[in-house]
Design a protein around this motif. Structure first.
Motif, short mmCIF file in Angstrom:
data_model
loop_
_atom_site.label_atom_id
_atom_site.label_comp_id
_atom_site.label_asym_id
_atom_site.label_seq_id
_atom_site.Cartn_x
_atom_site.Cartn_y
_atom_site.Cartn_z
N LYS A 25 0.83 -1.21 0.00
CA LYS A 25 0.00 0.00 0.00
C LYS A 25 0.86 1.25 0.00
O LYS A 25 0.57 2.21 -0.73
N HIS A 26 1.93 1.26 0.81
CA HIS A 26 2.82 2.40 0.81
C HIS A 26 3.45 2.60 -0.56
O HIS A 26 3.65 3.75 -1.02
N GLY A 27 3.80 1.51 -1.23
CA GLY A 27 4.38 1.60 -2.56
C GLY A 27 3.40 2.19 -3.56
O GLY A 27 3.78 3.02 -4.40
N ARG A 28 2.13 1.79 -3.48
CA ARG A 28 1.14 2.32 -4.40
C ARG A 28 0.93 3.81 -4.18
O ARG A 28 0.82 4.58 -5.14
N VAL A 29 0.85 4.22 -2.92
CA VAL A 29 0.70 5.64 -2.61
C VAL A 29 1.92 6.42 -3.10
O VAL A 29 1.78 7.52 -3.66
N ALA A 30 3.10 5.86 -2.91
CA ALA A 30 4.32 6.54 -3.33
C ALA A 30 4.38 6.69 -4.85
O ALA A 30 4.84 7.72 -5.36
N THR B 247 4.25 10.44 -9.35
CA THR B 247 3.60 10.84 -10.60
C THR B 247 2.98 12.22 -10.48
O THR B 247 3.15 13.08 -11.36
N GLY B 248 2.26 12.46 -9.38
CA GLY B 248 1.65 13.77 -9.18
C GLY B 248 2.67 14.88 -9.07
O GLY B 248 2.46 15.98 -9.60
N TYR B 249 3.78 14.60 -8.39
CA TYR B 249 4.83 15.60 -8.24
C TYR B 249 5.40 15.99 -9.60
O TYR B 249 5.56 17.17 -9.91
N LEU B 250 5.70 14.99 -10.41
CA LEU B 250 6.32 15.27 -11.72
C LEU B 250 5.34 15.94 -12.67
O LEU B 250 5.72 16.82 -13.46
N VAL B 251 4.07 15.53 -12.62
CA VAL B 251 3.07 16.12 -13.51
C VAL B 251 2.86 17.60 -13.20
O VAL B 251 2.84 18.45 -14.10
N THR B 252 2.72 17.93 -11.91
CA THR B 252 2.52 19.33 -11.56
C THR B 252 3.79 20.15 -11.80
O THR B 252 3.72 21.33 -12.16
N TYR B 253 4.96 19.53 -11.60
CA TYR B 253 6.21 20.23 -11.87
C TYR B 253 6.33 20.58 -13.35
O TYR B 253 6.96 21.58 -13.72
N ALA B 254 5.71 19.75 -14.20
CA ALA B 254 5.73 20.01 -15.64
C ALA B 254 4.75 21.10 -16.05
O ALA B 254 4.69 21.49 -17.22
N GLY C 121 7.09 -0.06 -6.41
CA GLY C 121 6.67 0.66 -5.21
C GLY C 121 7.84 1.02 -4.32
O GLY C 121 7.89 2.12 -3.75
N ARG C 122 8.80 0.12 -4.21
CA ARG C 122 10.00 0.41 -3.41
C ARG C 122 10.78 1.56 -4.03
O ARG C 122 11.26 2.46 -3.32
N ALA C 123 10.92 1.53 -5.34
CA ALA C 123 11.63 2.62 -6.03
C ALA C 123 10.90 3.94 -5.86
O ALA C 123 11.53 5.00 -5.65
N ALA C 124 9.56 3.89 -5.91
CA ALA C 124 8.78 5.13 -5.76
C ALA C 124 8.90 5.69 -4.35
O ALA C 124 8.94 6.91 -4.16
N GLN C 125 8.99 4.82 -3.35
CA GLN C 125 9.17 5.30 -1.98
C GLN C 125 10.50 6.03 -1.84
O GLN C 125 10.59 7.08 -1.18
N MET C 126 11.52 5.50 -2.45
CA MET C 126 12.82 6.18 -2.43
C MET C 126 12.76 7.46 -3.26
O MET C 126 13.37 8.48 -2.91
#
Length: 206
Positions: free
Chosen positions: A84-89, A94-101, A194-199
Motif C-alpha cells: 500500500k505504501h508503494g502504491r501511494v508513493a 507521478t503527481g509531483y512530476l506532472v505538476t512540476y511540468a 513501489g519500493r523505487a517510488a518510496q525512495m
C-alpha cells in the motif's frame, strides 16, 4: 564563518543520506530473521526467504527484525503495508512530476508545484480531497474485508487472492486467465516499483 557554513552543509548532507538509507532499510519488506531471533521456534518454523518480495536487488533482508518472531499472518500484514505504501508513493511521484511540468486543473493555475502547493491549497479543496480519499478507501477495500460484505460469495469466501487484491471484475487485465507464474511476476514488478517510488518521493522531499 565560511568554514562553519561548509561544515553545516556537510552535516546536513550526511543526515539526508542517513535518512534515505534508513528509509530504504525500513521499507524493504522482503524480510529475513535477525541473528538473535533465529533461536526462536517461530522464526525457525517460518521461512520467508522464498516469499514474494525476496528478490533482486536486495534479496532477503530484514535489518530491523520486523519479522524475527512473526508468523505467516503477520508477514502477510506487513507485506500488505509495504504494497500500500508503494502504491501511494507511485501516485505521489507521478503527481509531483506532472505538476512540476506545469499541468494544472482549471482554476489552479496559480498553485505552485511540488510541496510548495501544500500551503497554497484552499481549505475547501483540502476538504474535497479528504472526502475523495475517504470514499476511494471505502470503495477499494481489500476484498478480504470489504465493507458490508459485498465482495463475499454465498459461502462467505473472499474472491481475493492476496491482501491488496482490489479486482472488481471490470479492470483486471484478464488476471484470472493468467498463469501463477505470470501473476507472481507482475506482483513482484509492482513491489519493486513501489519500493523505487518510496525512495523517489523521499528524495524529492529531502
Amino acid at each position: 564563518a565560511h568554514n562553519i557554513t561548509i561544515i553545516f552543509s556537510n552535516k546536513r548532507y550526511n543526515m539526508m543520506k542517513l535518512a534515505v538509507l534508513a528509509a530504504l532499510a525500513g521499507s524493504a519488506a522482503a524480510f529475513a530473521p535477525s541473528p538473535m531471533a533465529q533461536t526462536s521456534s517461530t522464526a525457525l518454523n517460518a521461512d520467508f526467504s522464498k516469499e514474494l518480495g525476496a528478490q533482486m536487488p536486495l534479496g532477503f533482508i530484514d535489518p530491523l527484525g520486523l519479522v524475527a518472531d512473526a508468523d505467516q499472518e503477520e508477514f502477510d500484514r506487513l507485506r500488505w503495508v509495504e504494497l500500500k505504501h508503494g502504491r501511494v508513493a507511485m501516485l505521489a511521484v507521478t503527481g509531483y512530476l506532472v505538476t512540476y511540468a506545469g499541468v494544472r486543473f482549471p482554476g489552479a493555475e496559480d498553485i505552485p508545484s511540488g510541496f510548495a502547493a501544500l500551503d497554497a491549497i484552499p481549505g475547501m479543496v483540502w476538504a474535497q480531497m479528504i472526502a475523495t480519499w475517504t470514499m476511494m478507501e471505502a470503495a477499494n477495500q481489500d476484498q478480504y474485508a470489504a465493507p458490508w460484505g459485498l465482495n463475499m460469495n454465498s459461502l462467505e469466501d473472499s474472491p481475493a487472492e492476496f491482501k491488496g487484491d482490489f479486482r472488481n471484475g471490470f479492470l483486471d487485465f484478464g488476471w484470472d486467465k493468467q498463469t501463477d507464474e505470470w501473476k507472481m511476476r507482475k506482483r513482484a514488478i509492482e513491489l519493486n516499483q513501489g519500493r523505487a517510488a518510496q525512495m523517489g518521493i523521499l528524495g524529492l522531499m529531502v
